[in-house]
Design a protein around this motif. Structure first.
Motif, PDB file in Angstrom:
ATOM      1  N   GLU A   1       1.099  -3.119 -11.228  1.00 11.97           N
ATOM      2  CA  GLU A   1      -0.161  -2.632 -10.656  1.00 11.97           C
ATOM      3  C   GLU A   1      -0.458  -3.339  -9.331  1.00 11.97           C
ATOM      4  O   GLU A   1      -0.936  -2.711  -8.384  1.00 11.97           O
ATOM      5  N   LEU A   2      -0.171  -4.633  -9.278  1.00 15.45           N
ATOM      6  CA  LEU A   2      -0.393  -5.388  -8.047  1.00 15.45           C
ATOM      7  C   LEU A   2       0.488  -4.855  -6.918  1.00 15.45           C
ATOM      8  O   LEU A   2       0.047  -4.711  -5.776  1.00 15.45           O
ATOM      9  N   LEU A   3       1.739  -4.535  -7.239  1.00 21.63           N
ATOM     10  CA  LEU A   3       2.656  -3.984  -6.247  1.00 21.63           C
ATOM     11  C   LEU A   3       2.190  -2.614  -5.768  1.00 21.63           C
ATOM     12  O   LEU A   3       2.186  -2.331  -4.564  1.00 21.63           O
ATOM     13  N   ALA A   4       1.812  -1.764  -6.719  1.00 25.26           N
ATOM     14  CA  ALA A   4       1.373  -0.410  -6.359  1.00 25.26           C
ATOM     15  C   ALA A   4       0.120  -0.461  -5.498  1.00 25.26           C
ATOM     16  O   ALA A   4       0.003   0.268  -4.500  1.00 25.26           O
ATOM     17  N   PHE A   5      -0.816  -1.330  -5.864  1.00 25.27           N
ATOM     18  CA  PHE A   5      -2.061  -1.455  -5.100  1.00 25.27           C
ATOM     19  C   PHE A   5      -1.778  -1.938  -3.680  1.00 25.27           C
ATOM     20  O   PHE A   5      -2.307  -1.387  -2.703  1.00 25.27           O
TER      21      PHE A   5
END
Length: 239
Positions: free
Chosen positions: A21-25
């Motif tokens: 999620e951190l990467l996608a955000f």
């Protein structure tokens, strides 16, 4: 009144945010920064993309890696698409000072403004560097703000290229390295959030231009509602 100390807490440190999620955000955030240039965020491009690349390098989720690579390529394409318009603003300022037919204008744009639309990605850095050098040596009479804006174009392009290269070279490392990389990225994202807060005070709606909080929240699929059972026919009774 809200507790003022809460504003010093980094919301990206939330343990419920997964690495994916951190990467996608961050990939989406970086693309939005590239598509919506903001002078205050220009110095933040390089540290953000470096931190993003470090987390990407330590993460083994192929889907997340693919998302980072796609976002990086899209960010580069968006930057290239916006570059001619940004360079055009520089040209307007140079023309206003020296005239479009002047030797000075030709020296600033020896191949014309259209070269920024037609040159390859590998040539952009050199051409932006030459533009920055020329504008810098002619300030004054050119305004210092023009130097700042032109330099921001060069810095932004370098950050976009670095992000693309980092996303393409991902590799799996240790959990400890991943934790260190994630902490660094969370710190950079918090710094970006603070810049946005300073740039858009009392305008919370502007945050959506640069950050999509929904990408950090778990997405629970809607429960499947089973079809109601077919009623059993009641046998007819004769009299």
């Amino acid at each position: 009144m809200r507790d003022l100390s809460t504003w010093l807490t980094n919301p990206f440190d939330d343990p419920h945010i997964s690495v994916a999620e951190l990467l996608a955000f961050t990939a989406d955030h970086f693309e939005r920064m590239s598509a919506n240039p903001l002078p205050a965020l220009t110095p933040r491009l390089a540290p953000t993309t470096q931190a993003l690349g470090a987390v990407s390098d330590t993460h083994s989720d192929n889907d997340a890696q693919l998302g980072v690579r796609k976002a990086s390529v899209q960010a580069k394409s968006a930057y290239r698409a916006a570059l001619p318009v940004a360079v055009g603003k520089v040209a307007v300022a140079v023309e206003a000072q020296y005239g479009e037919k002047s030797a000075s204008f030709t020296a600033c744009f020896p191949q014309g403004r259209s070269i920024f639309s037609t040159c390859t990605d590998h040539e952009v850095d050199g051409k932006l560097g030459s533009l920055v050098d020329w504008v810098t040596t002619h300030s004054p009479p050119l305004a210092q703000q023009l130097v700042t804006d032109t330099t921001a174009l060069e810095v932004g392009w370098a950050a976009v290229l670095k992000s693309t290269g980092a996303a393409a070279g991902g590799k799996v490392q240790t959990i400890n390295a991943q934790n260190v990389a994630c902490t660094s990225l969370q710190t950079e994202l918090f710094a970006n959030l603070l810049v946005l807060a300073q740039t858009f005070p009392r305008e919370p709606e502007k945050l959506a231009l640069y950050m999509q909080q929904s990408l950090l929240q778990p997405h629970t699929p809607n429960p499947v509602v089973p079809d109601p059972p077919t009623p059993v026919p009641t046998p007819l009774t004769g009299k």
